[in-house]
Design an enzyme around this catalytic site. Structure first.
Site, mmCIF file in Angstrom:
data_model
loop_
_atom_site.group_PDB
_atom_site.id
_atom_site.type_symbol
_atom_site.label_atom_id
_atom_site.label_comp_id
_atom_site.label_asym_id
_atom_site.label_seq_id
_atom_site.Cartn_x
_atom_site.Cartn_y
_atom_site.Cartn_z
ATOM 1 N N GLN A 1 0.837 -1.196 0.000
ATOM 2 C CA GLN A 1 0.000 0.000 0.000
ATOM 3 C C GLN A 1 0.880 1.258 0.000
ATOM 4 O O GLN A 1 2.092 1.164 0.172
ATOM 5 C CB GLN A 1 -0.912 -0.001 1.235
ATOM 6 N N HIS B 1 -9.570 3.422 19.128
ATOM 7 C CA HIS B 1 -8.707 2.435 19.801
ATOM 8 C C HIS B 1 -9.316 1.956 21.118
ATOM 9 O O HIS B 1 -9.211 0.773 21.454
ATOM 10 C CB HIS B 1 -7.304 3.017 20.016
ATOM 11 N N ASP C 1 0.476 -7.502 11.651
ATOM 12 C CA ASP C 1 0.168 -6.565 10.551
ATOM 13 C C ASP C 1 1.003 -6.961 9.344
ATOM 14 O O ASP C 1 2.178 -7.292 9.458
ATOM 15 C CB ASP C 1 0.463 -5.120 10.953
ATOM 16 N N GLY D 1 -2.239 -11.558 8.045
ATOM 17 C CA GLY D 1 -3.051 -12.075 9.143
ATOM 18 C C GLY D 1 -3.932 -13.253 8.732
ATOM 19 O O GLY D 1 -4.300 -14.081 9.569
ATOM 20 N N ASP E 1 -8.373 -5.249 13.425
ATOM 21 C CA ASP E 1 -8.227 -3.785 13.301
ATOM 22 C C ASP E 1 -7.592 -3.521 11.945
ATOM 23 O O ASP E 1 -6.402 -3.236 11.841
ATOM 24 C CB ASP E 1 -7.333 -3.298 14.457
ATOM 25 N N THR F 1 -7.694 -2.314 7.577
ATOM 26 C CA THR F 1 -8.165 -1.343 6.600
ATOM 27 C C THR F 1 -9.501 -1.826 6.023
ATOM 28 O O THR F 1 -9.991 -2.896 6.379
ATOM 29 C CB THR F 1 -7.107 -1.200 5.481
ATOM 30 N N PRO G 1 -5.294 -5.904 0.517
ATOM 31 C CA PRO G 1 -4.849 -7.009 1.378
ATOM 32 C C PRO G 1 -5.843 -7.365 2.483
ATOM 33 O O PRO G 1 -5.785 -8.456 3.046
ATOM 34 C CB PRO G 1 -3.532 -6.492 1.979
HETATM 35 N N1 SAM Z 1 -8.276 2.316 12.179
HETATM 36 C C1 SAM Z 1 -8.077 2.018 10.829
HETATM 37 C C2 SAM Z 1 -9.322 2.071 9.998
HETATM 38 O O1 SAM Z 1 -10.368 1.550 10.387
HETATM 39 O O2 SAM Z 1 -9.247 2.677 8.915
HETATM 40 C C3 SAM Z 1 -7.263 0.811 10.664
HETATM 41 C C4 SAM Z 1 -5.872 1.117 11.068
HETATM 42 S S1 SAM Z 1 -4.631 -0.076 10.941
HETATM 43 C C5 SAM Z 1 -3.370 1.047 10.399
HETATM 44 C C6 SAM Z 1 -5.027 -1.082 9.556
HETATM 45 C C7 SAM Z 1 -3.902 -2.052 9.239
HETATM 46 O O3 SAM Z 1 -4.419 -3.227 8.629
HETATM 47 C C8 SAM Z 1 -2.837 -1.515 8.294
HETATM 48 O O4 SAM Z 1 -1.654 -1.273 9.012
HETATM 49 C C9 SAM Z 1 -2.659 -2.638 7.248
HETATM 50 O O5 SAM Z 1 -1.313 -2.889 6.924
HETATM 51 C C10 SAM Z 1 -3.294 -3.817 7.978
HETATM 52 N N2 SAM Z 1 -3.738 -4.926 7.117
HETATM 53 C C11 SAM Z 1 -4.477 -4.884 5.991
HETATM 54 N N3 SAM Z 1 -4.641 -6.133 5.493
HETATM 55 C C12 SAM Z 1 -4.006 -6.998 6.341
HETATM 56 C C13 SAM Z 1 -3.815 -8.403 6.378
HETATM 57 N N4 SAM Z 1 -4.313 -9.214 5.427
HETATM 58 N N5 SAM Z 1 -3.089 -8.922 7.405
HETATM 59 C C14 SAM Z 1 -2.580 -8.141 8.371
HETATM 60 N N6 SAM Z 1 -2.716 -6.799 8.389
HETATM 61 C C15 SAM Z 1 -3.418 -6.224 7.382
#
Ligand code: SAM
Length: 275
Positions: A34, A65, A109, A141, A159, A161, A166
């Site tokens: 990303q 959070h 993550d 994940g 938590d 995206t 992904p």
């Molecule tokens: N609070 C935020 C929102 O609702 O928009 C989410 C924040 S957090 C930064 C989201 C995280 O999900 C990102 O750091 C991203 O890299 C992670 N992410 C996305 N797909 C993922 C996957 N398949 N496995 C693990 N992490 C993932």
């Protein structure tokens, strides 16, 4: 006179958008997963963007959070092992580690750069990263959950995206089936489930039915404000392996900025269109 500049997020299909006045763009990093950008805003502190979507700001991230962590931890009878899928900014991890009963947390993550940028630009969210109970892993994940042993975890917090790129598989049946398998018999899952106003039919309702299809016996959605997310109103959906949720405990933690038992009860009260 210098003209103001704004970061603008357009909400696809909703005919709306949100903007924040910015001082400057601090950095932008393109990773294999990303594009992550950090801005300094005029009134919301620092701002993290992933693929043009607002992730968090210094000013209002505590709402999200605290609601992604304390309701589920106060509903589980004895949370010891917690997994956070996504959550790379470490804000949820820090809230989870405020619970003394918690012995181990795995934050998984896919993108290490989210955590490295958070350490630099949101250091107040990363104060618990050195806690001996915290395990920071950088993997997908979905795959990580597939490889876990049965009945080895008390709580899973998703938590992530939005359900594109992904994170798409984190909203699908095979992932939920693995979560259900990995949780102990009184285990709970909570997942951010987008806006009640904009995504009730497209995300929240299907999430309840897919979680049930995966073998979870009870589901409930909590609502809370999140000013910088589409519509300003957000949700998290909880699922239980047991047939009903236990009554939540009074929070034992002082100095939270949003969450308390009154807020928990109110967050569970659904408006008529969602009942
Ligand atoms: N609070 C935020 C929102 O609702 O928009 C989410 C924040 S957090 C930064 C989201 C995280 O999900 C990102 O750091 C991203 O890299 C992670 N992410 C996305 N797909 C993922 C996957 N398949 N496995 C693990 N992490 C993932």
């Amino acid at each position: 006179m210098k003209q103001s500049s704004y970061f603008t997020e357009l909400h696809q299909n909703a005919g709306s958008g949100f903007l924040l006045e910015i001082d400057k763009k601090i950095t932008e990093v393109v990773t294999p997963y990303q594009t992550i950008s950090i801005y300094k805003t005029k009134t919301f502190g620092n701002l993290m963007i992933i693929d043009d979507c607002i992730m968090l700001t210094t000013r209002d991230n505590f709402l999200y959070h605290e609601m992604m962590s304390h309701p589920v931890l106060n509903t589980h009878p004895d949370p010891k092992n917690v997994v956070i899928i996504g959550g790379g900014d470490c804000g949820t991890l820090q809230e989870v580690l405020k619970h003394k009963s918690v012995e181990q947390v795995w934050q998984v993550d896919i993108d290490e750069m989210v955590t490295r940028l958070s350490e630099e630009y949101f250091p107040e969210l990363c104060r618990a990263n050195q806690d001996s109970r915290a395990n920071l892993l950088f993997e997908d994940g979905i795959k990580w959950m597939k490889d876990r042993d049965d009945r080895s975890v008390d709580i899973i917090i998703v938590d992530s995206t939005d359900p594109i790129g992904p994170a798409e598989g984190l909203f699908q049946l095979p992932f939920y089936q693995n979560c259900q398998r990995v949780l102990r018999d009184n285990g709970l899952l909570i997942q951010q489930s987008e806006s009640p106003l904009l995504h009730f039919e497209s995300i929240i309702k299907p999430m309840h039915s897919t979680l049930k299809q995966a073998g979870f016996n009870a589901t409930q959605t909590l609502l809370f404000p999140q000013p910088v997310y589409p519509s300003g109103w957000w949700s998290a959906t909880m699922a239980s392996k047991a047939t009903q949720f236990m009554q939540f405990r009074q929070p034992g933690i002082e100095q939270l900025r949003y969450y308390n038992s009154g807020v928990h009860g109110a967050a569970l009260q659904l408006p008529n269109f969602m009942r």
